[in-house]
Structures are given as C-alpha cells and as structure tokens.
Design a protein around this motif. Structure first.
Motif, PDB file in Angstrom:
ATOM      1  N   GLN A  88      25.434 -23.307  71.866  1.00 62.23           N
ATOM      2  CA  GLN A  88      26.783 -23.080  72.391  1.00 62.23           C
ATOM      3  C   GLN A  88      27.600 -22.157  71.502  1.00 62.23           C
ATOM      4  O   GLN A  88      28.529 -21.497  71.968  1.00 62.23           O
ATOM      5  N   THR A  89      27.269 -22.115  70.224  1.00 61.20           N
ATOM      6  CA  THR A  89      28.037 -21.289  69.290  1.00 61.20           C
ATOM      7  C   THR A  89      27.485 -19.872  69.189  1.00 61.20           C
ATOM      8  O   THR A  89      28.068 -19.036  68.509  1.00 61.20           O
ATOM      9  N   MET A  90      26.363 -19.582  69.851  1.00 66.58           N
ATOM     10  CA  MET A  90      25.733 -18.269  69.747  1.00 66.58           C
ATOM     11  C   MET A  90      26.281 -17.320  70.805  1.00 66.58           C
ATOM     12  O   MET A  90      26.534 -17.704  71.939  1.00 66.58           O
ATOM     13  N   SER A  91      26.420 -16.073  70.421  1.00 70.68           N
ATOM     14  CA  SER A  91      26.737 -15.029  71.387  1.00 70.68           C
ATOM     15  C   SER A  91      25.430 -14.454  71.913  1.00 70.68           C
ATOM     16  O   SER A  91      24.499 -14.230  71.137  1.00 70.68           O
ATOM     17  N   PRO A  92      25.331 -14.208  73.223  1.00 74.53           N
ATOM     18  CA  PRO A  92      24.103 -13.632  73.771  1.00 74.53           C
ATOM     19  C   PRO A  92      23.760 -12.312  73.077  1.00 74.53           C
ATOM     20  O   PRO A  92      24.627 -11.474  72.853  1.00 74.53           O
ATOM     21  N   THR A  93      22.500 -12.161  72.722  1.00 72.50           N
ATOM     22  CA  THR A  93      22.024 -10.974  72.022  1.00 72.50           C
ATOM     23  C   THR A  93      20.948 -10.280  72.838  1.00 72.50           C
ATOM     24  O   THR A  93      20.055 -10.940  73.366  1.00 72.50           O
ATOM     25  N   GLN A  94      21.027  -8.960  72.938  1.00 69.15           N
ATOM     26  CA  GLN A  94      19.997  -8.186  73.634  1.00 69.15           C
ATOM     27  C   GLN A  94      18.858  -7.950  72.647  1.00 69.15           C
ATOM     28  O   GLN A  94      18.851  -6.992  71.896  1.00 69.15           O
ATOM     29  N   ILE A  95      17.905  -8.869  72.641  1.00 64.22           N
ATOM     30  CA  ILE A  95      16.786  -8.810  71.696  1.00 64.22           C
ATOM     31  C   ILE A  95      15.755  -7.784  72.137  1.00 64.22           C
ATOM     32  O   ILE A  95      15.231  -7.006  71.332  1.00 64.22           O
ATOM     33  N   LEU A  96      15.468  -7.771  73.428  1.00 69.02           N
ATOM     34  CA  LEU A  96      14.509  -6.852  74.025  1.00 69.02           C
ATOM     35  C   LEU A  96      15.258  -5.977  75.020  1.00 69.02           C
ATOM     36  O   LEU A  96      16.015  -6.507  75.831  1.00 69.02           O
ATOM     37  N   PRO A  97      15.103  -4.657  74.978  1.00 62.42           N
ATOM     38  CA  PRO A  97      15.830  -3.808  75.937  1.00 62.42           C
ATOM     39  C   PRO A  97      15.577  -4.243  77.373  1.00 62.42           C
ATOM     40  O   PRO A  97      14.434  -4.542  77.740  1.00 62.42           O
ATOM     41  N   ASP A  98      16.639  -4.312  78.186  1.00 66.26           N
ATOM     42  CA  ASP A  98      16.482  -4.787  79.554  1.00 66.26           C
ATOM     43  C   ASP A  98      15.528  -3.899  80.344  1.00 66.26           C
ATOM     44  O   ASP A  98      14.758  -4.391  81.172  1.00 66.26           O
ATOM     45  N   ARG A  99      15.547  -2.601  80.077  1.00 68.74           N
ATOM     46  CA  ARG A  99      14.623  -1.706  80.776  1.00 68.74           C
ATOM     47  C   ARG A  99      13.183  -2.056  80.454  1.00 68.74           C
ATOM     48  O   ARG A  99      12.328  -2.069  81.331  1.00 68.74           O
ATOM     49  N   TRP A 100      12.935  -2.365  79.180  1.00 66.93           N
ATOM     50  CA  TRP A 100      11.566  -2.719  78.794  1.00 66.93           C
ATOM     51  C   TRP A 100      11.152  -4.041  79.421  1.00 66.93           C
ATOM     52  O   TRP A 100      10.022  -4.207  79.874  1.00 66.93           O
ATOM     53  N   ALA A 101      12.077  -4.993  79.456  1.00 67.53           N
ATOM     54  CA  ALA A 101      11.772  -6.275  80.088  1.00 67.53           C
ATOM     55  C   ALA A 101      11.429  -6.069  81.561  1.00 67.53           C
ATOM     56  O   ALA A 101      10.468  -6.660  82.078  1.00 67.53           O
ATOM     57  N   ASN A 102      12.202  -5.229  82.246  1.00 66.83           N
ATOM     58  CA  ASN A 102      11.941  -4.961  83.662  1.00 66.83           C
ATOM     59  C   ASN A 102      10.572  -4.310  83.860  1.00 66.83           C
ATOM     60  O   ASN A 102       9.814  -4.681  84.756  1.00 66.83           O
ATOM     61  N   GLU A 103      10.257  -3.325  83.024  1.00 69.43           N
ATOM     62  CA  GLU A 103       8.968  -2.647  83.137  1.00 69.43           C
ATOM     63  C   GLU A 103       7.826  -3.598  82.803  1.00 69.43           C
ATOM     64  O   GLU A 103       6.755  -3.540  83.423  1.00 69.43           O
ATOM     65  N   SER A 104       8.043  -4.478  81.834  1.00 71.27           N
ATOM     66  CA  SER A 104       7.004  -5.437  81.448  1.00 71.27           C
ATOM     67  C   SER A 104       6.644  -6.360  82.596  1.00 71.27           C
ATOM     68  O   SER A 104       5.492  -6.748  82.764  1.00 71.27           O
ATOM     69  N   MET A 105       7.657  -6.713  83.390  1.00 68.12           N
ATOM     70  CA  MET A 105       7.467  -7.663  84.472  1.00 68.12           C
ATOM     71  C   MET A 105       7.216  -6.978  85.819  1.00 68.12           C
ATOM     72  O   MET A 105       7.276  -7.617  86.860  1.00 68.12           O
ATOM     73  N   ALA A 106       6.904  -5.684  85.777  1.00 67.47           N
ATOM     74  CA  ALA A 106       6.569  -4.933  86.987  1.00 67.47           C
ATOM     75  C   ALA A 106       5.065  -4.664  87.004  1.00 67.47           C
ATOM     76  O   ALA A 106       4.396  -4.704  85.966  1.00 67.47           O
ATOM     77  N   ALA A 107       4.526  -4.404  88.176  1.00 65.75           N
ATOM     78  CA  ALA A 107       3.093  -4.131  88.315  1.00 65.75           C
ATOM     79  C   ALA A 107       2.787  -2.744  87.764  1.00 65.75           C
ATOM     80  O   ALA A 107       3.091  -1.728  88.388  1.00 65.75           O
ATOM     81  N   GLN A 108       2.175  -2.714  86.588  1.00 63.10           N
ATOM     82  CA  GLN A 108       1.767  -1.453  85.980  1.00 63.10           C
ATOM     83  C   GLN A 108       0.302  -1.125  86.281  1.00 63.10           C
ATOM     84  O   GLN A 108      -0.104   0.025  86.245  1.00 63.10           O
ATOM     85  N   SER A 109      -0.484  -2.157  86.549  1.00 62.45           N
ATOM     86  CA  SER A 109      -1.883  -1.975  86.943  1.00 62.45           C
ATOM     87  C   SER A 109      -2.267  -3.099  87.898  1.00 62.45           C
ATOM     88  O   SER A 109      -1.518  -4.058  88.093  1.00 62.45           O
ATOM     89  N   SER A 110      -3.437  -2.987  88.486  1.00 61.17           N
ATOM     90  CA  SER A 110      -3.797  -3.821  89.640  1.00 61.17           C
ATOM     91  C   SER A 110      -3.966  -5.300  89.331  1.00 61.17           C
ATOM     92  O   SER A 110      -3.714  -6.155  90.175  1.00 61.17           O
TER      93      SER A 110
END
Length: 349
Positions: A255-277
């Motif tokens: 509760q005392t922590m401020s949200p931190t962008q640890i991993l770039p959101d673009r990279w997270a999106n690409e990681s969770m997208a179909a890059q190969s079959s």
C-alpha cells in the motif's frame, strides 16, 4: 503442518464455488505444491499443498525462460544489450568455432531469433516438449561451447522449435553485453523492484546463470511476476487492503509503494503477442513465453516441466501462480481445469 494449508483472502471472489473448485485440486494434481490467485491487485486465494508454505522455494524449471525474456527487455530499454534484430556473432567471437566464421546463418543470428526460438539450431524436440539432447547439454563441461558448436539448419531458420539452448544463449548474451550474470542483473533490475529477496538460480559450468532452467522462487514471488505481466510491466498494480492477519504485513507494504514501470509496456505487449507459431496444446510463442486463450480471453504464461505456471490475463486483470513437484515424467496441463472449474468460479457473480 497439515498436507494442505489455505490462507483465505476476503473478497467478493471468495465464494463457495471458488472454494469448491480449489478443493478438487489434490485429486486432479496430486503433486501440486501451491496455487495463488490475484485479481485487480488483490490476493483472492493462497493455497499450499504437500507440506509447502509461503517460504518454500519452488523449482520453476523452464518457466525460468520467461524471466530471461523480461531481463532482455529491461536491458534493451536501458541500451545495455544488442538490439533484437542486430547480429550477435561478434559478442561470441572469442569462442565461436572457426567453421562458423563464414557461415551466413550464424553471422545473421539475432536476439529476436533467440527470444522466439526460431534460430534453426540443430535440435530435436518431442510433442510434449521433451528435448533429446538436453541431458548431453547438461553433462557438457561447457554449456556455451556445446551451444556454439551446433549447426544451423537452413530450412529451420525462422521456424519455431522449442529449444532450451536458445534461452541459455540469451543469458550468456546478457552477461557478455552488461558484464553481469543474469541472476545478478535480475537482482538489481527485476527482483529488487518486485521486492523479491529469497531466491536461488542455477549456474552453468561456465559460471553463467542458466537461461532455460534453474530459478527457484516462492509462490508469492511467482505471483508478483505474473502481476507484472498482467499490468504490462508495472508493479505493484494497485494498493491492497489487508485481507487476513497472515497477509496483512505483506499487503500493507504494498500500500505504501508507488507503481513502478519495471518492464517497458511495449516490451510486455510484444512479449505476450504471437511472435512465432508455437505448438498445438500450448499456444503460440512470444518472447520466451507461451500465449493462448482461456474462456476466450487472451492469456500469456510461463511454463515449466511438471506443472510450473505463471499466468497473466490482462483483460481480466487476473494473475495465477501454480507450482508442482518437477521430478515427474508425466504431468497434466491444467487448461481444462481452469476453464471448467477455476475461472468460472472466479468470474461468477
């Protein structure tokens, strides 16, 4: 301690139906060690089996790969590692076999090929992800030299094949570019911001952190990584109200922590997208992680032999961590259970 320990979390989701769904786990998955679920940043349930508890370290096996993918994304954002589509051969020039010096396929190998398991390196993988050469690789006095000796098959370049060797090469590349082994780099740039303090990570005979297996985490810390991907690189997702005496200290700290962008959101999106079959029954493949659907909702998950799972379902803001005994030959993928029992219980009004 009793064979099963449940730490309930008071919320609108802690229904009788959810408790009933969880009660079926011991019969369906007798080697299960823990199950943790969070939604909207709140812990819904934390359940331990077979003598495990909140401090037990679980062997993630190949779920380690997804952490390596995330570390590459962090290093890339910091411009500390070669870019995804740039050749990597120069970083291995001192140990790359001479026969590869004029091999176009080797000279054109990139991090993207490693991330998506499309290198074309000679490897044999079974339909259930069994790897014929993995034991020879592990017995080798030098894992990196074993990998670098492999030929690249022209017809396989660009085609997905589950290949642990690709993941380990990513770990070695991270070390060579940053000067830090993957475990040490993770401690600074991933584990510290996630408040992960209790872990172990296997080293190769060469001294590199294993890129394909070897990470051990608690169930709670596995869940943090799931939340990180669910919220596309940000953690903690939201402040949490204490839900039980045993969890209040951990939740109060969030509760005392401020949200931190640890991993770039673009990279997270690409990681969770179909890059190969990918493979039928497992889904498509992103950056060192699998992508599928659960009840029609897109999901992405880290997977390890024996039943190690860390799921992220961004559309539902839902994260799940599941660990089991990895020392088994056969194990059941829980997708059917998730779709027929657990998710309907969570989503029911």
């Amino acid at each position: 301690m009793s064979p099963h320990q449940m730490i309930p979390a008071t919320s609108e989701h802690s229904s009788e139906r959810l408790i009933s769904a969880v009660s079926k786990l011991p019969d369906l998955f007798p080697k299960l060690r823990c199950l943790l679920i969070s939604c909207n940043g709140k812990l819904l349930m934390e359940h331990y089996f077979n003598g495990c508890n909140a401090s037990t370290l679980h062997d993630l096996r190949s779920a380690t790969k997804s952490f390596i993918g995330a570390l590459y994304g962090i290093a890339h954002a910091k411009q500390q590692i070669v870019a995804p589509h740039e050749p990597i051969a120069a970083w291995f020039k001192d140990i790359l076999p001479r026969r590869h010096a004029n091999d176009t396929l080797w000279q054109e190998l990139t991090p993207y090929h490693l991330l998506t398991m499309t290198t074309g390196l000679h490897w044999i993988t079974g339909p259930k992800l069994g790897e014929r050469y993995i034991h020879a690789f592990h017995k080798s006095p030098s894992w990196i030299r074993f990998a670098l000796r492999l030929p690249i098959k022209t017809e396989q370049r660009g085609q997905f094949q589950y290949r642990s060797i690709d993941s380990h090469l990513l770990s070695v590349l991270l070390t060579r570019c940053t000067g830090q082994t993957a475990d040490y780099y993770a401690e600074q740039h991933l584990f510290k911001p996630l408040h992960i303090k209790h872990y172990e990570w296997l080293r190769s005979p060469d001294g590199d952190a294993a890129g394909h297996i070897g990470l051990m985490l608690t169930g709670r810390d596995m869940l943090k990584f799931g939340e990180l991907m669910t919220y596309r690189g940000t953690w903690p997702p939201i402040s949490m109200a204490p839900s039980s005496p045993e969890l209040s200290e951990a939740e109060d700290s969030r509760q005392t922590m401020s949200p931190t962008q640890i991993l770039p959101d673009r990279w997270a999106n690409e990681s969770m997208a179909a890059q190969s079959s990918g493979y039928p029954g497992f889904g498509t493949y992103g950056y060192q992680r699998w992508n599928d659907q659960l009840l029609g909702y897109p999901c992405s998950y880290a997977l390890g032999h024996g039943g190690q799972f860390i799921w992220s379902i961004p559309e539902l803001k839902l994260s799940l961590a599941m660990a089991s005994d990895p020392k088994v030959r056969r194990w059941r993928h829980p997708k059917t259970y998730l779709e027929q029992e657990l998710l309907p219980a969570i989503l029911s009004p």
